[in-house]
Design an enzyme around this catalytic site. Structure first.
Site, short mmCIF file in Angstrom:
data_model
loop_
_atom_site.label_atom_id
_atom_site.label_comp_id
_atom_site.label_asym_id
_atom_site.label_seq_id
_atom_site.Cartn_x
_atom_site.Cartn_y
_atom_site.Cartn_z
CG ASN A 63 -1.74 1.20 1.40
OD1 ASN A 63 -1.80 2.04 0.51
ND2 ASN A 63 -2.39 1.32 2.55
CD1 TRP A 64 3.48 0.88 -2.84
CD2 TRP A 64 3.75 2.12 -4.69
NE1 TRP A 64 4.22 0.14 -3.72
CE2 TRP A 64 4.41 0.87 -4.88
CE3 TRP A 64 3.79 3.04 -5.73
CZ2 TRP A 64 5.09 0.54 -6.05
CZ3 TRP A 64 4.46 2.72 -6.91
CH2 TRP A 64 5.12 1.48 -7.06
CE LYS A 65 -0.27 3.26 4.63
NZ LYS A 65 -0.21 3.35 6.08
CG HIS A 68 -5.92 1.84 5.09
ND1 HIS A 68 -5.50 2.84 5.94
CD2 HIS A 68 -4.90 0.96 4.99
CE1 HIS A 68 -4.26 2.56 6.34
NE2 HIS A 68 -3.88 1.43 5.77
CD GLU A 106 -3.06 5.52 6.60
OE1 GLU A 106 -2.95 5.53 5.37
OE2 GLU A 106 -2.21 5.01 7.37
CD GLU A 114 -3.60 -2.60 7.23
OE1 GLU A 114 -2.46 -2.81 6.82
OE2 GLU A 114 -4.27 -1.60 6.92
N GLY A 126 2.22 2.12 10.81
CA GLY A 126 3.22 3.17 10.71
C GLY A 126 3.90 3.54 12.01
CB SER A 146 4.74 -1.95 12.19
OG SER A 146 4.35 -0.62 12.45
N GLY A 163 2.73 -1.19 4.33
CA GLY A 163 2.76 0.23 3.99
C GLY A 163 4.18 0.71 3.77
N GLY A 164 4.79 1.29 4.81
CA GLY A 164 6.11 1.91 4.69
C GLY A 164 7.15 1.04 4.01
P1 PGA Z 1 2.65 0.22 7.68
O1 PGA Z 1 1.20 0.45 7.02
O2 PGA Z 1 3.18 -1.06 7.11
O3 PGA Z 1 3.44 1.42 7.29
O4 PGA Z 1 2.44 0.11 9.15
C1 PGA Z 1 0.33 -0.62 6.78
C2 PGA Z 1 -0.95 -0.13 6.15
O5 PGA Z 1 -1.39 0.98 6.49
O6 PGA Z 1 -1.55 -0.81 5.31
#
Ligand code: PGA
Length: 244
Positions: free
Chosen positions: A11-13, A98, A100, A168, A174, A206, A227-228
């Site tokens: 997930n590149w956001k 998600h 977010e 999640e 994050g 994470s 994500g990251g």
């Molecule tokens: P993260 O994000 O790996 O940076 O914790 C995961 C996500 O939001 O899907």
């Protein structure tokens, strides 16, 4: 039902201008073309670079996905992207619900449910995200929260082919924090009991090359939403390789 391969999704956001997105996708595609992958891989870049990333990924076996969609097929919805548009851009998946979106944009279970139905209408598989907040975990209600989100966000026609669930925990996204393996196993077991047999349940929050192997080895964990660490080809690739 035969066991599906693990799915490792990036997930590149809101990250990636075209040049860097093409570079990242190109690096992953080169690795995927030369090494036998033990899992299915998916990248979900920003909508602006979907077509460019899709072109670079062509023939690599790495799938393309969106990060959100509107519930309607088309119309006067300024700034939104429909599931049909994602499909048209080469996507086969879309991430929905998600944290977010739920917490940053106030999306309700009902809204997520309508978006999942839209994804299926367009022929996309939906990756539905669920997860508790820190307060909910401390109050001992994590599984109840996740179960309620699932019940409210997933339409009845769900199957192992059109649905992926991503657990999640909000507090793990994050932050570098992860639940214990026992806590992940408990929630995944609870989710598994509530979805169709064979539905892949991913862990997200994470995930990195250091913790991926232990998490991905848990019996009810069928992949990861990253994500990251998905923004570095080497790290994302290492996580995919950790599927064993
Ligand atoms: P993260 O994000 O790996 O940076 O914790 C995961 C996500 O939001 O899907």
């Amino acid at each position: 039902m035969a066991q599906r391969r693990h799915l490792v999704a990036g997930n590149w956001k809101m990250n990636g201008l075209r040049a860097e997105a093409e570079r990242l996708a190109g690096d992953l595609a080169a690795r995927a073309r030369t090494a036998a992958g033990g899992c299915d891989m998916l990248v979900c870049p920003p909508a602006t670079v979907l077509a460019a990333v899709g072109a670079v990924l062509g023939g690599s076996g790495i799938a393309l996905g969106g990060q959100d969609c509107h519930a309607a097929e088309k119309g006067a919805f300024t700034g939104d992207v429909s599931a049909e548009m994602l499909k048209d851009a080469g996507c086969s998946f879309v991430i929905l619900g998600h944290s977010e979106r739920r917490h940053g944009h106030g999306e309700t279970d009902a809204e997520v449910r309508a978006k999942v139905a839209a994804a299926w209408r367009a022929g996309l598989a939906a990756i539905v995200c669920v997860g508790e907040t820190r307060e909910q975990r401390e109050a001992g209600t994590a599984l109840a929260v996740v179960s309620a989100q699932l019940a409210g966000s997933v339409p009845e026609a769900a199957s192992a082919a059109n649905l992926v669930v991503a657990y999640e925990p909000v507090w793990a996204i994050g932050t570098g924090l992860t639940p214990t393996l026992g806590d992940i196993a408990e929630i995944h077991g609870g989710i598994r009991a509530r979805v169709a047999a064979g539905t892949r349940v991913l862990y997200g929050g994470s995930v990195n090359p250091g913790n991926a192997r232990d998490i991905l080895a848990l019996p009810d964990v069928a992949g990861a939403l990253v994500g990251g660490a998905s923004l570095k080809a080497e790290d994302f690739w290492a996580i995919a390789q950790a599927c064993g």
